[in-house]
Design an enzyme around this catalytic site. Structure first.
Site, PDB file in Angstrom:
ATOM      1  N   GLU A  32       0.825  -1.211   0.000  1.00 16.26           N
ATOM      2  CA  GLU A  32       0.000   0.000   0.000  1.00 16.26           C
ATOM      3  C   GLU A  32       0.863   1.266   0.000  1.00 16.26           C
ATOM      4  O   GLU A  32       0.681   2.168   0.820  1.00 16.26           O
ATOM      5  CB  GLU A  32      -0.964  -0.022   1.184  1.00 16.26           C
ATOM      6  N   GLU A  41      -6.668  -8.128  -1.001  1.00 16.21           N
ATOM      7  CA  GLU A  41      -7.297  -7.885   0.293  1.00 16.21           C
ATOM      8  C   GLU A  41      -8.778  -7.596   0.102  1.00 16.21           C
ATOM      9  O   GLU A  41      -9.169  -6.469  -0.187  1.00 16.21           O
ATOM     10  CB  GLU A  41      -6.636  -6.724   1.045  1.00 16.21           C
TER      11      GLU A  41
END
Length: 616
Positions: free
Chosen positions: A204, A268
């Protein structure tokens, strides 16, 4: 109207899927490769696995996140069996640098701690024995709502250190850690016949992809020689890495990745954390199922639940703050609750979808991308996959609107609740339905391990620490096999609990208010809602204690601060209790044959590793 399948009946079949299916060139599980070394590549439809005898066999990866540091070695076999029984064929975990290298001195001495919850080789061996591929998210930064995002605090002791940057001090220490870890787990790589199929770099990372740091990450991936595809998720990505999606719905992510020649991966699918003082949250089962079905229908080929089993942040590792401090129970309403007990109806409903996808994998992967989505209204659409000659047809129906509707399809009609999905076979019979109208509950009930009057408390004031200590003892509780023990700390306020000298966790009995969307730190927390019946009660009352920490005779210490939550007027330890809960009995019956098969496979895993050690 067409009906749906019964999730519990499906679950019994799921544990047996895989090896008995027709030889259609598809890899459904690790054992389909026959224990041979294999190469991992990809096209824009899926990952491709090649052995010396079979080339470029596609695989649909159905994965669930299990962080080894948030569970324990004694819990892992049961967790893997439940993961396998639900129809998954892969497990995913981050690697937690600061859990393994405790100090700058340890780094300089090349001392890495792989003991206890950090025993990654045992974790990987169990994955292989349970016939699961592994997605290994190495970092070095992992976030994960973990202190420092997994980055060691001692990095700050190194002169010139600037973490997550293209600066020499960081590059040096980062390469050293990642290189040593990769060499440690290399026996489990695909090239050695092991379960590891994908590795991840960073996590991320915000900002553009053309920075010196991102370019260096791409060079690092090459230098580490994993001979595996590298992924980078939800942010900047380096050349020759696969960009993946994080969030609540990755359907619209598909087409752009496909056009770039890469397979579409949802790294995710969020089932998230709770915060003290905020209501306990849940990602509704219907929302989870609809999102996964839409992603596969649109052309996705790797799906990972984050989390499948969230586990517990024990001891000082439970210090992460996201606006307020997080509860030790992480993703407590995922498919497996934080104590690893099955959370239904989610577990069984999603297992039903996994079973359908496993049985129709050939059709799914033989259908080329991009895939046409046929819109029948602004909020309804469907996808029909035909695969190639001999593949059974499968159709996905979707109602994304806020109201229920009846959806016509091929001269039949199907009741579709708001924001729902349904999967049909070639005859129009319903194979699976997302069941958005089914309420998510509180999970399996807790039972008293023994009468609370057996807990005899003593206490003393600790003025220096600003609170009081409370002490009691109890013998090993008599519990059914597979039960998980917790301590219900009702009667206390805020503080820390210790059992047999081990810091179990920080606790807080502040009532959770349901006043705004939980998880709303960023956009991929917006799909959560509340467990409404728990509003205005403590966000977490029961604190899990893993099996390894329970002795024949147990001493429990609780430190409770003088400052109490506003909903508590005085500390009363007599209200606390030792409790346990169990998996649903109908589901536990399906786990035993999976566990026995895994035990039978373990000697072969050890034999493979021994032969490899001899040849290196």
């Amino acid at each position: 109207m067409r009906g749906g399948t019964t999730a519990l009946v499906v679950l019994v079949v799921v544990g047996m899927t895989g090896s008995g299916l027709a030889d259609d060139g598809i890899v459904r599980q690790l054992s389909d490769l026959g224990g041979q070394p294999y190469n991992v590549s990809y096209n824009n439809r899926s990952m491709l696995l090649s052995t010396p005898t079979d080339k470029d066999r596609p695989v649909l990866l159905l994965s669930g996140s299990v962080h080894y540091v948030r569970s324990t070695p004694e819990m892992w076999p049961s967790i893997f069996a439940k993961l396998k029984a639900s129809g998954l064929n892969a497990v995913e975990s981050y690697v937690f640098w600061n859990f393994h290298v405790h100090s700058l001195e340890a780094h300089n001495n090349k001392t890495v701690d792989y003991t206890g919850r950090g025993n990654v080789t045992y974790f990987l061996e169990l994955a292989e024995a349970h016939d699961l591929f592994v997605i290994w998210r190495i970092g070095p930064y992992v976030c994960a709502e973990w202190p420092g995002g997994g980055m060691p605090s001692w990095l700050g002791q190194i002169p010139g250190m600037k973490a997550r940057s293209a600066t020499q001090p960081y590059q040096d220490v980062c390469y050293d850690w990642m290189h040593r870890h990769i060499e440690y787990v290399r026996p489990y790589f695909a090239e050695n016949g092991g379960p590891m199929i994908i590795t991840q770099m960073e996590n991320e990372l915000s900002g553009p992809s053309n920075t010196p740091y991102v370019e260096w990450l791409g060079e690092l991936a090459t230098q580490l020689r994993t001979n595996l595809p590298w992924i980078m998720c939800h942010g900047a990505h380096a050349n020759d890495t696969i960009e993946t999606c994080n969030g609540c719905d990755c359907t619209d992510f598909v087409d752009g990745i496909v056009s770039g020649g890469q397979p579409v991966m949802w790294s995710e699918d969020e089932q998230w954390f709770d915060r003290f003082s905020q209501g306990a949250s849940v990602r509704p089962t219907g929302n989870v199922g609809r999102g996964m079905a839409a992603f596969i229908a649109a052309g996705g080929s790797m799906h990972n639940f984050y989390m499948f089993h969230g586990g517990t942040m024990w001891g000082n590792w439970s210090s992460t703050v996201r606006r307020t401090r997080l509860t030790p129970s992480y993703a407590n309403t995922a498919n497996l609750a934080s104590d690893s007990i099955i959370y239904d109806p989610k577990y069984s409903t999603i297992a039903g979808l996994h079973y359908v996808l496993q049985n129709y994998t050939a059709t799914i992967l033989h259908t080329p991308v991009p895939i046409t989505r046929v819109a029948t209204s602004p909020t309804t659409w469907h996808v029909t996959m035909n695969g190639t000659t001999g593949d059974p047809t499968i159709t996905f129906l979707f109602n994304d609107g806020p109201n229920a509707t009846t959806l016509p399809f091929r001269s039949q009609s199907y009741a579709m609740a708001a924001e729902s999905s349904r999967v049909l076979d070639a005859t129009g019979s319903s194979l699976w339905y997302s069941k958005p109208d089914v309420e998510d509950g509180l999970g399996q009930p807790y039972h008293l391990a023994f009468d609370t009057s057996q807990l005899k408390w003593t206490n003393w004031v600790d003025g220096r620490q600003g609170g009081s200590w409370y002490k009691t003892s109890f013998p090993r509780p008599s519990m059914p096999d597979g039960a998980m023990l917790s301590v219900n700390l009702t009667g206390f306020g805020q503080g820390n609990m210790f059992l047999n000298g081990v810091h179990v966790n920080y606790f807080d009995l502040t009532n959770g208010e349901c006043f705004h969307a939980p998880g709303g730190v960023n956009n991929h927390g917006s799909c959560l809602t509340y467990l409404w019946e728990l509003c205005d009660t403590p966000t977490q009352s029961n604190y899990h204690v893993p099996p390894e920490w329970i002795a024949d005779e147990n001493e429990m210490l609780v430190f409770s601060r003088n400052t109490l939550p506003t909903n508590i007027t005085t500390v009363d330890p007599t209200l606390a209790s030792v409790v346990y809960r169990m998996d649903p009995s109908a589901i536990t019956q399906t786990l035993e044959p999976i566990s026995e098969l895994a035990k039978a496979r373990m000697p072969r895993v050890h034999s493979r590793l021994a032969q490899l050690a001899t040849s290196l």
